[in-house]
Write a protein that holds these residues in place. Structure first.
Motif, PDB file in Angstrom:
ATOM      1  N   PRO A 194      -4.352  -4.577  -3.310  1.00  8.25           N
ATOM      2  CA  PRO A 194      -4.009  -3.390  -3.636  1.00  8.25           C
ATOM      3  C   PRO A 194      -5.737  -2.608  -4.091  1.00  8.25           C
ATOM      4  O   PRO A 194      -6.302  -3.164  -4.420  1.00  8.25           O
ATOM      5  N   GLU A 212      -4.391  -8.566   2.527  1.00  6.55           N
ATOM      6  CA  GLU A 212      -3.932  -7.242   1.994  1.00  6.55           C
ATOM      7  C   GLU A 212      -4.384  -7.195   0.528  1.00  6.55           C
ATOM      8  O   GLU A 212      -4.209  -8.184  -0.275  1.00  6.55           O
ATOM      9  N   THR A 272      -5.340  -1.265 -10.750  1.00  5.88           N
ATOM     10  CA  THR A 272      -4.315  -1.409  -9.793  1.00  5.88           C
ATOM     11  C   THR A 272      -2.918  -1.104 -10.475  1.00  5.88           C
ATOM     12  O   THR A 272      -1.849  -1.574  -9.856  1.00  5.88           O
ATOM     13  N   THR A 282      -0.334   8.107  -5.216  1.00  6.60           N
ATOM     14  CA  THR A 282      -0.516   6.798  -4.891  1.00  6.60           C
ATOM     15  C   THR A 282       0.570   6.701  -3.583  1.00  6.60           C
ATOM     16  O   THR A 282       0.312   5.997  -2.730  1.00  6.60           O
ATOM     17  N   ASP A 283       1.688   7.253  -3.839  1.00  2.00           N
ATOM     18  CA  ASP A 283       2.475   7.070  -2.532  1.00  2.00           C
ATOM     19  C   ASP A 283       2.000   7.742  -1.217  1.00  2.00           C
ATOM     20  O   ASP A 283       2.063   6.984  -0.276  1.00  2.00           O
ATOM     21  N   TYR A 333      -4.432  -2.159   1.030  1.00  2.00           N
ATOM     22  CA  TYR A 333      -5.201  -2.023   2.199  1.00  2.00           C
ATOM     23  C   TYR A 333      -5.595  -3.479   2.791  1.00  2.00           C
ATOM     24  O   TYR A 333      -5.344  -4.379   2.237  1.00  2.00           O
ATOM     25  N   SER A 375      -1.172   0.991  -7.840  1.00  3.11           N
ATOM     26  CA  SER A 375      -1.278   0.701  -6.406  1.00  3.11           C
ATOM     27  C   SER A 375      -0.210  -0.534  -6.465  1.00  3.11           C
ATOM     28  O   SER A 375       0.377  -0.546  -5.271  1.00  3.11           O
ATOM     29  N   ARG A 427      -4.766   2.552   5.689  1.00  4.44           N
ATOM     30  CA  ARG A 427      -4.472   1.105   5.883  1.00  4.44           C
ATOM     31  C   ARG A 427      -5.739   0.085   5.966  1.00  4.44           C
ATOM     32  O   ARG A 427      -5.814  -1.001   5.629  1.00  4.44           O
ATOM     33  N   GLY A 444       2.962  -0.039  -4.135  1.00  2.00           N
ATOM     34  CA  GLY A 444       2.564  -0.538  -2.660  1.00  2.00           C
ATOM     35  C   GLY A 444       1.641   0.101  -2.015  1.00  2.00           C
ATOM     36  O   GLY A 444       1.401   0.205  -0.492  1.00  2.00           O
ATOM     37  N   ALA A 445       0.384   0.427  -2.498  1.00  2.00           N
ATOM     38  CA  ALA A 445      -0.890   0.956  -2.017  1.00  2.00           C
ATOM     39  C   ALA A 445      -1.876  -0.318  -1.749  1.00  2.00           C
ATOM     40  O   ALA A 445      -2.694  -0.288  -2.646  1.00  2.00           O
ATOM     41  N   ALA A 499      -0.367   5.136  -0.016  1.00  2.00           N
ATOM     42  CA  ALA A 499       0.212   4.100   0.622  1.00  2.00           C
ATOM     43  C   ALA A 499       0.856   4.181   1.967  1.00  2.00           C
ATOM     44  O   ALA A 499       0.796   3.431   2.714  1.00  2.00           O
ATOM     45  N   HIS A 500       1.189   5.463   2.270  1.00  2.00           N
ATOM     46  CA  HIS A 500       1.755   5.601   3.707  1.00  2.00           C
ATOM     47  C   HIS A 500       0.657   6.344   4.426  1.00  2.00           C
ATOM     48  O   HIS A 500       1.091   6.462   5.988  1.00  2.00           O
TER      49      HIS A 500
END
Lengths: 441, 441
Positions: free
Chosen positions: B312, B310, B293, B115-116, B303, B296, B123, B300-301, B119-120
């Motif tokens: 999740p 925004e 979710t 998930t991390d 999009y 997420s 987008r 903080g995942a 998240a990075h």
């Protein structure tokens, strides 16, 4: 693979934390992502390269008569206490206590465990020699991990172990690995130079490290240019024939080759004619050891000789830094625009660039090329995204596939596409049919 | 592979510590060796099976559009604190402190880390859906590890993760894995039955476990016989077509299937006609989850939706116990003499037995057969040892290769060899040419 579907988070900016070029390029090309200090996740592009390297290593180990197995990552401390290395290893060893308060560790290498397995399984000289290897994650708790996968904490290593009746037979096993290593690195497009080495914490009598030439390498290298010119793949050595293997090893070990640590300028000038003196930089990617009975005696790995006596087996161990090689190859092969993969380890064979996805003819031609290339057995990354041409070109150069095939509406008006060789930068304008014929020849 | 060279330490005696048949047979067949409680080394024979299972899992994940990557075994505790699972997991989690006193752990699963990464990296809704998987060693510090690789501490798991824009799209991803799992287990010769399940420590809204039928299984299973008769490979579902996939899932989820924990005798009798009621035992080999979710949001995942908002991502996770399957297949397929491997996961295709190695004609014929079978692409274990016939037969039955080809001086006098099918026990006496023709047809 369609780029629109592929998980490939490339970056435009250079990550500040990366000190060396392979680390910068692997982050920018979306190959890896750090999860904690010196510990990385391999994203799909990076994982493809890692697997290709692993497969070459595996094929050459198999070819040398070495059998694959797999030891666990977590080991009991007991065997390490027996061998005397539990205290020797210091804070680099990741020590763990399980829920029953037993001392465990994350294996930094496997001499103890394989010796124990051998001791419980083999009885007679008739079962020797045996060569065993595994490709498994290791952990070394470096005080200051850096340089990305070049000096990480969790890393993938191939370690092999040989078991022989005596030191003469053990030298034959050692030689087999020596030649297998030359072949392994040559298949990855690398020049690997074997250098006499210290045995360090593994211990033993005889040791070579294999250093690949790369301008950005960590050590300085002084050697006979014959190393650089010799094509070991061309000799097609039968690793099962001790005589052939011995000749190759003799050839290489007679030539001068030392890192700065052991360099002797006087000997260099005396042994090597001026025109054959090579100085460069290098990266260690393999290390082999013969250590006799150092582990078999304390851990009880004995066999019964032909005469019915009990004798300790003679052992060697043979490492290749599989994940480190990904960085090493990039250090040896890149330019200002990005990575230049040797074909044997490239994540895809070819990048196909659609210059205008909303142009019907252009997209139809790209789809046609994509399907024909795949049918011909090529592994294609097809950039079908709605992005600027410049961004697509930059991305393709960055990830460094050997070939780029670019199709756009302007060229198609004259029936032409563009084929670019990533390594040489050479571009040809030609018909799609000619391009496909050339690529799949 | 020549048996004389192969590292295959079989045992005659039944190891006392092994409570279940797969554990006993894996130890006796020289497939594994315990290195500490619940932690095993995979010897070459066992490793071959593990790899074949891994490859089938991989092919079916790829076929479902899932992309392979690799996350590390050692994770930082930080993300687990964020998700709230660091405390939830209890003493089964192997907690580690590194040399800088940072809290680390050996990953028991990877929801937090993937998930991390997501998240990075991602987008926009245009980059969704994404399906990612890895096949990596996990550690769960079981209080009482037992049953060999069936409930070990260090084990190999395939875990996949899906990322979608909303719950409807996430259900389509869930269905894809559902069908991929049916195909995966069918290819290993297993009947896998999906059963509605509790979500346990993973959390979430929807979950199925996949149970394979084996008389020695850990849970009792009550289901509609249509599960047992349905041939999912025969349907050749396109896992990329949500409609086809949905129909298969609908078919399976409408039928009654429960383990003893959730069994409702009244519903069973009402929903399933008497002649279709199947009762048996089973072993869990896969588990899939949709949990929306749950990860997420805290990690903080998010999009950007088509409307620029925004949101999740909706996630699921999908596990297969790769090393556990080795034991599971043996539980489902063995007899009093040993293992009976389904052809798709057998460590070799065929065992070739030389009944008298010091008989020149016999050995010449065996060598001829060995080389012709290999040329035809078969993977052969050739027992060329100077051992009693009885010991060779017992060893071959124990390790359970699909075919045994036995060549001895007595048969050769009449020009005959013996071909035995390990599963049926059927034996044929026939000429070597006929045997080779049949095997390589």
């Amino acid at each position: 693979m369609r780029r629109s579907a592929f998980f490939l988070p490339t970056m435009k900016d250079t990550p500040k934390e990366a000190e060396i070029v392979s680390h910068r390029l692997m982050l920018r090309a979306g190959m890896i992502r750090q999860s904690s200090a010196g510990v990385y996740s391999w994203l799909p592009l990076g994982y493809r390269v890692l697997r290709k390297i692993e497969d070459i290593v595996r094929e050459e180990q198999d070819r040398a008569g070495c059998q694959e197995m797999l030891m666990p990552t977590i080991q009991s401390a007991d065997l390490w206490v027996k061998s005397g290395r539990y205290d020797d290893y210091g804070p680099e060893m990741l020590r763990i206590r399980d829920r029953h308060d037993r001392d465990m560790l994350y294996g930094p290498t496997n001499e103890e465990l394989i010796t124990d397995i051998f001791a419980h399984s083999v009885r007679s000289y008739r079962e020797l020699p045996k060569l065993l290897y595994h490709i498994q994650w290791k952990f070394r708790d470096e005080v200051r991990p850096r340089f990305g996968v070049m000096r990480g904490r969790e890393f993938l290593m191939k370690d092999a172990y040989s078991f022989d009746t005596d030191s003469e037979a053990a030298k034959e096993s050692y030689n087999r690995f020596f030649v297998a290593y030359l072949r392994t690195f040559a298949r990855m497009g690398l020049k690997a130079i074997p250098m006499e080495a210290d045995t360090g914490p593994i211990g033993g009598n005889l040791s070579h490290e294999f250093i690949i030439l790369a301008d950005t390498g960590e050590s300085q290298v002084f050697c006979d240019r014959n190393f650089v010119d010799y094509d070991v793949l061309g000799t097609d050595v039968d690793t099962g024939d001790p005589k052939q293997v011995g000749e190759v090893v003799d050839y290489f070990t007679r030539l001068y080759a030392r890192t700065d640590e052991k360099h002797d300028p006087g000997a260099f000038e005396q042994d090597v004619p001026a025109e054959r003196r090579y100085e460069g930089r290098g990266i260690e990617v393999g290390h082999i050891f013969y250590f006799g009975t150092k582990y078999s005696e304390p851990l009880g790995a004995f066999y019964t000789t032909r005469d019915g006596e009990e004798a300790p087996v003679h052992m060697g161990s043979y490492g290749i830094g599989v994940s480190r090689l990904v960085g090493g190859i990039i250090e040896a092969s890149h330019d200002d625009n990005g990575i230049i993969w040797p074909a044997s380890v490239a994540p895809f064979d070819l990048g196909l660039i659609n210059l205008q996805v909303d142009n019907e003819e252009c997209t139809r031609t790209c789809e046609d090329a994509y399907s024909r290339l795949q049918q011909a057995g090529m592994d294609v990354l097809y950039d079908d995204r709605d992005e600027r041409a410049g961004a697509k070109f930059a991305d393709m150069d960055l990830i460094g596939l050997p070939w780029q095939l670019t199709i756009g509406p302007r060229g198609l008006k004259s029936g032409l596409v563009e084929l670019k060789n990533r390594a040489t930068g050479e571009r040809q304008e030609l018909s799609l049919d000619s391009a496909l014929a050339q690529l799949t020849a």
